[in-house]
Enzyme design. Structure first.
Site, PDB file in Angstrom:
ATOM      1  N   GLU A   1       0.830  -1.210   0.000  1.00 30.96           N
ATOM      2  CA  GLU A   1       0.000   0.000   0.000  1.00 30.96           C
ATOM      3  C   GLU A   1       0.864   1.261   0.000  1.00 30.96           C
ATOM      4  OE1 GLU A   1       0.684  -2.045   2.324  1.00 30.96           O
ATOM      5  OE2 GLU A   1       0.368  -1.290   4.359  1.00 30.96           O
TER       6      GLU A   1
ATOM      7  N   CYS B   1      16.307  -6.441   0.934  1.00 26.82           N
ATOM      8  CA  CYS B   1      16.379  -7.588   1.846  1.00 26.82           C
ATOM      9  C   CYS B   1      17.734  -8.259   1.753  1.00 26.82           C
ATOM     10  CB  CYS B   1      15.289  -8.595   1.532  1.00 26.82           C
ATOM     11  SG  CYS B   1      15.540  -9.383  -0.046  1.00 26.82           S
TER      12      CYS B   1
HETATM   13  P1  NAD Z   1       5.810  -5.610   5.641  1.00 24.27           P
HETATM   14  O1  NAD Z   1       5.897  -6.957   6.246  1.00 24.27           O
HETATM   15  O2  NAD Z   1       5.496  -4.447   6.516  1.00 24.27           O
HETATM   16  O3  NAD Z   1       4.696  -5.599   4.484  1.00 24.27           O
HETATM   17  C1  NAD Z   1       4.620  -6.634   3.539  1.00 24.27           C
HETATM   18  C2  NAD Z   1       3.161  -6.840   3.137  1.00 24.27           C
HETATM   19  O4  NAD Z   1       2.419  -7.241   4.289  1.00 24.27           O
HETATM   20  C3  NAD Z   1       2.514  -5.566   2.610  1.00 24.27           C
HETATM   21  O5  NAD Z   1       1.747  -5.890   1.473  1.00 24.27           O
HETATM   22  C4  NAD Z   1       1.653  -5.091   3.769  1.00 24.27           C
HETATM   23  O6  NAD Z   1       0.474  -4.465   3.344  1.00 24.27           O
HETATM   24  C5  NAD Z   1       1.323  -6.359   4.519  1.00 24.27           C
HETATM   25  N1  NAD Z   1       1.192  -6.137   5.974  1.00 24.27           N
HETATM   26  C6  NAD Z   1       1.832  -5.211   6.720  1.00 24.27           C
HETATM   27  N2  NAD Z   1       1.481  -5.327   8.022  1.00 24.27           N
HETATM   28  C7  NAD Z   1       0.612  -6.359   8.098  1.00 24.27           C
HETATM   29  C8  NAD Z   1      -0.087  -6.981   9.168  1.00 24.27           C
HETATM   30  N3  NAD Z   1       0.017  -6.543  10.411  1.00 24.27           N
HETATM   31  N4  NAD Z   1      -0.893  -8.017   8.883  1.00 24.27           N
HETATM   32  C9  NAD Z   1      -1.021  -8.483   7.629  1.00 24.27           C
HETATM   33  N5  NAD Z   1      -0.378  -7.914   6.556  1.00 24.27           N
HETATM   34  C10 NAD Z   1       0.430  -6.878   6.794  1.00 24.27           C
HETATM   35  O7  NAD Z   1       7.199  -5.386   4.848  1.00 24.27           O
HETATM   36  P2  NAD Z   1       7.720  -4.064   4.141  1.00 24.27           P
HETATM   37  O8  NAD Z   1       8.088  -3.062   5.174  1.00 24.27           O
HETATM   38  O9  NAD Z   1       6.791  -3.663   3.052  1.00 24.27           O
HETATM   39  O10 NAD Z   1       9.042  -4.631   3.428  1.00 24.27           O
HETATM   40  C11 NAD Z   1      10.291  -4.703   4.071  1.00 24.27           C
HETATM   41  C12 NAD Z   1      10.542  -6.068   4.652  1.00 24.27           C
HETATM   42  O11 NAD Z   1      10.457  -7.063   3.639  1.00 24.27           O
HETATM   43  C13 NAD Z   1      11.933  -6.218   5.234  1.00 24.27           C
HETATM   44  O12 NAD Z   1      11.856  -6.976   6.410  1.00 24.27           O
HETATM   45  C14 NAD Z   1      12.687  -6.994   4.166  1.00 24.27           C
HETATM   46  O13 NAD Z   1      13.798  -7.729   4.629  1.00 24.27           O
HETATM   47  C15 NAD Z   1      11.616  -7.885   3.669  1.00 24.27           C
HETATM   48  N6  NAD Z   1      11.902  -8.368   2.333  1.00 24.27           N
HETATM   49  C16 NAD Z   1      12.295  -9.661   2.199  1.00 24.27           C
HETATM   50  C17 NAD Z   1      12.618 -10.157   0.948  1.00 24.27           C
HETATM   51  C18 NAD Z   1      13.077 -11.582   0.767  1.00 24.27           C
HETATM   52  O14 NAD Z   1      13.068 -12.052  -0.353  1.00 24.27           O
HETATM   53  N7  NAD Z   1      13.482 -12.274   1.814  1.00 24.27           N
HETATM   54  C19 NAD Z   1      12.523  -9.325  -0.176  1.00 24.27           C
HETATM   55  C20 NAD Z   1      12.098  -8.009   0.011  1.00 24.27           C
HETATM   56  C21 NAD Z   1      11.790  -7.542   1.271  1.00 24.27           C
END
Ligand code: NAD
Length: 505
Positions: free
Chosen positions: A184, A289
């Protein structure tokens, strides 16, 4: 969260059954340019009825898409990769505006996704079963890799082009239909990619998009008509998604948070190693990440700290649209406050702040969420800056005496996303690759993200589920293996008597 959208700011649409539609929700959020705070668009938090409609469209479309010839499915992605190439500059500009990374890095984000689309165009060679001829007299056994049905993807903010493209192209190429829930925080480039996918010929209902936060994610996890969920994001949310969707009987893969250690041995090629570290720690403002966020200096390599600090200090902190920018803004004001809070914690817990990137001067972009390259030395496990994922342009440095101690340190950290070793010794590199308990290993390469002929991996706290995105593993993830054992009777039916044993005859 903002009020109902005004006419002045565009709204991000849902895609349901081939139509880009305005959500009827009352909950909206601003999509904000992180360099300027300009509101670029408003994104809806879809209602439960809209999520249901998207899943229903996908379920209906699956009836025909699953039977669509594999060559027809492949050709959609041949057209799609061409369209992405033709729109590369436009996509990168959109991505930089809403996410903040530099324009060249935004093109990289799109390009790494494009490579998966190219891979999806080769689905005819990937979704092949196996056949054993004459497993008994006149009996053959073969496998079919059949699509699962409706699959869903939930993506993070940091790669708004690449990560959606990790998901829906391979799922759809395998014959599934898809519901995507983009971040979002920066859904606009994702939606432009979705428009191009529709233009490339993805039929109505095969790809659907709903926007939102936890409620929409939970609805996806719980929905009985969704068969598989692919998630990329933080460990906290990924663990929740894994547990909830698994409990609801779905196949789930979650790629999650990281603390990637780069180990430098004293025999490493100094100049390219330090350049690699500066790029991998501070590129994309540390919001990858696979960022090399944790540096382990072995023995006399600790003497290189001043040169590393000098390289980091020389990086240009500016808006991603400005030529020559190395480090753009972080995604949001909240992210900036969190990162600055962790820097304060590092100082309070006794680490040495060798380079303080807080409050950089960025003329013309005074409201931007900027944090400059920051380096802590003297870091120890137990400090918050070691134990937590900072996800900003902050490099922490630890020192150990030898390679064994470095390997033990990396292996005792709970995360297992990526790691790297820098050395000119083949024996040391081989020992490292063998003994290190991390999914993706770089040798003299700081960010070892594999191309799509392999799968993205990760281990321990960085990943849940056996199979990774793209590559061969994702074909297994998005298909059900069915084993067929078949006999065709010849004219001499008298040769086939009653068999009461388990053996095939
Ligand atoms: P996030 O976990 O906050 O959000 C990811 C998704 O989950 C989004 O679509 C969001 O809307 C949803 N979300 C957020 N809070 C939620 C909740 N409480 N309940 C259900 N859904 C929820 O992650 P971010 O801040 O967007 O991205 C950064 C993170 O992603 C970092 O930890 C990074 O390391 C990780 N990441 C990992 C990889 C990998 O391949 N291992 C790749 C990219 C990013």
């Amino acid at each position: 969260m903002s009020a109902n959208p005004s006419v002045a700011v565009p709204t991000v649409k849902l895609l349901i059954n081939g139509e880009f539609v305005e959500s009827r929700t009352k909950e909206w959020r601003d999509v904000v340019n992180p360099a300027t705070q300009e509101v670029l668009a408003r994104v809806p938090f879809a209602t439960a009825a809209e999520v249901d409609a998207a899943v229903a469209a996908a379920k209906e479309a699956f009836k025909t898409w699953r039977k669509t010839p594999i060559g027809t499915r492949a050709r959609v992605f041949l057209r799609y990769q061409q369209l992405i190439r033709e729109h590369m500059k436009e996509l990168a500009a959109l991505l930089t505006a809403e996410q903040g990374k530099t324009l060249p890095d935004a093109e990289g984000d799109v390009f790494r996704g494009l490579e998966v689309v190219e891979h999806a165009a080769g689905i005819a060679n990937l979704q092949l079963g196996e056949l054993a001829n004459n497993v008994a007299t006149g009996v053959d056994t073969y496998t079919l890799l059949q699509p699962l049905g409706v699959c869903a993807g939930i993506t993070p903010f940091n790669f708004p082009a690449m990560i959606p493209l990790w998901m829906f192209p391979m799922a759809i190429a395998c014959g599934n239909t898809f519901v995507l829930k983009p971040s979002e925080q920066d859904p606009m480039v994702t939606m432009r990619l979705v428009e191009l996918a529709v233009e490339a010929g993805i039929p109505k209902g095969v790809l659907n998009v709903v926007h939102g936060g936890p409620d929409v994610v939970n609805a996806i996890c719980d929905h009985t008509d969704i068969k598989a969920v692919s998630f990329v994001g933080s460990t906290k949310v990924g663990t929740h998604v894994y547990n909830r969707a698994s409990l609801a009987g779905k196949r789930v893969q979650c790629m999650m948070g990281a603390k990637n250690h780069a180990v430098i041995l004293p025999d490493a090629a100094k100049e390219p190693t330090l350049n690699a570290m500066a790029g991998a720690a501070f590129g994309a403002a540390g919001q990858r990440c696979m960022a090399a966020s944790t540096l382990v200096l072995v023995g006399t390599a600790r003497e290189w700290i001043p040169e590393l600090v000098a390289k980091a200090r020389a990086l240009k902190v500016h808006a991603g649209t400005e030529a020559g920018t190395d480090v753009g803004p972080v995604i949001s004001c909240a992210a900036r406050s969190r990162i600055e809070g962790l820097i304060e914690a590092g100082v309070a817990e006794g680490a040495t702040l060798a380079l303080d990137g807080r409050n950089p001067q960025v003329p013309g972009y005074e409201k931007g969420n900027f944090v400059g390259p920051t380096i802590f030395t003297g870091v120890k496990p137990g400090m918050r800056i070691y134990d937590e994922e900072i996800f900003g342009p902050v490099l922490i440095v630890l020192e150990v005496e030898d390679l064994d101690a470095a390997i033990a340190l990396v292996n005792s950290n709970p995360n297992g996303n990526g790691t790297a070793v820098f050395t000119q010794s083949g024996a040391a590199a081989r020992k490292f690759q063998d003994e290190i308990d991390v999914g993706q290993v770089g040798i003299n390469l700081p960010i070892p993200v594999p191309l799509p002929m392999f799968s993205f991996t990760g281990s321990r706290a960085s990943k849940l589920g056996d199979l990774g995105p793209y590559g061969k593993q994702v074909v297994t993830f998005y298909t059900q293996t069915k084993t067929v054992t078949a006999r065709w009777f010849d004219d001499d039916v008298s040769a086939h008597g009653i068999n009461t044993t388990i053996s095939l005859k």
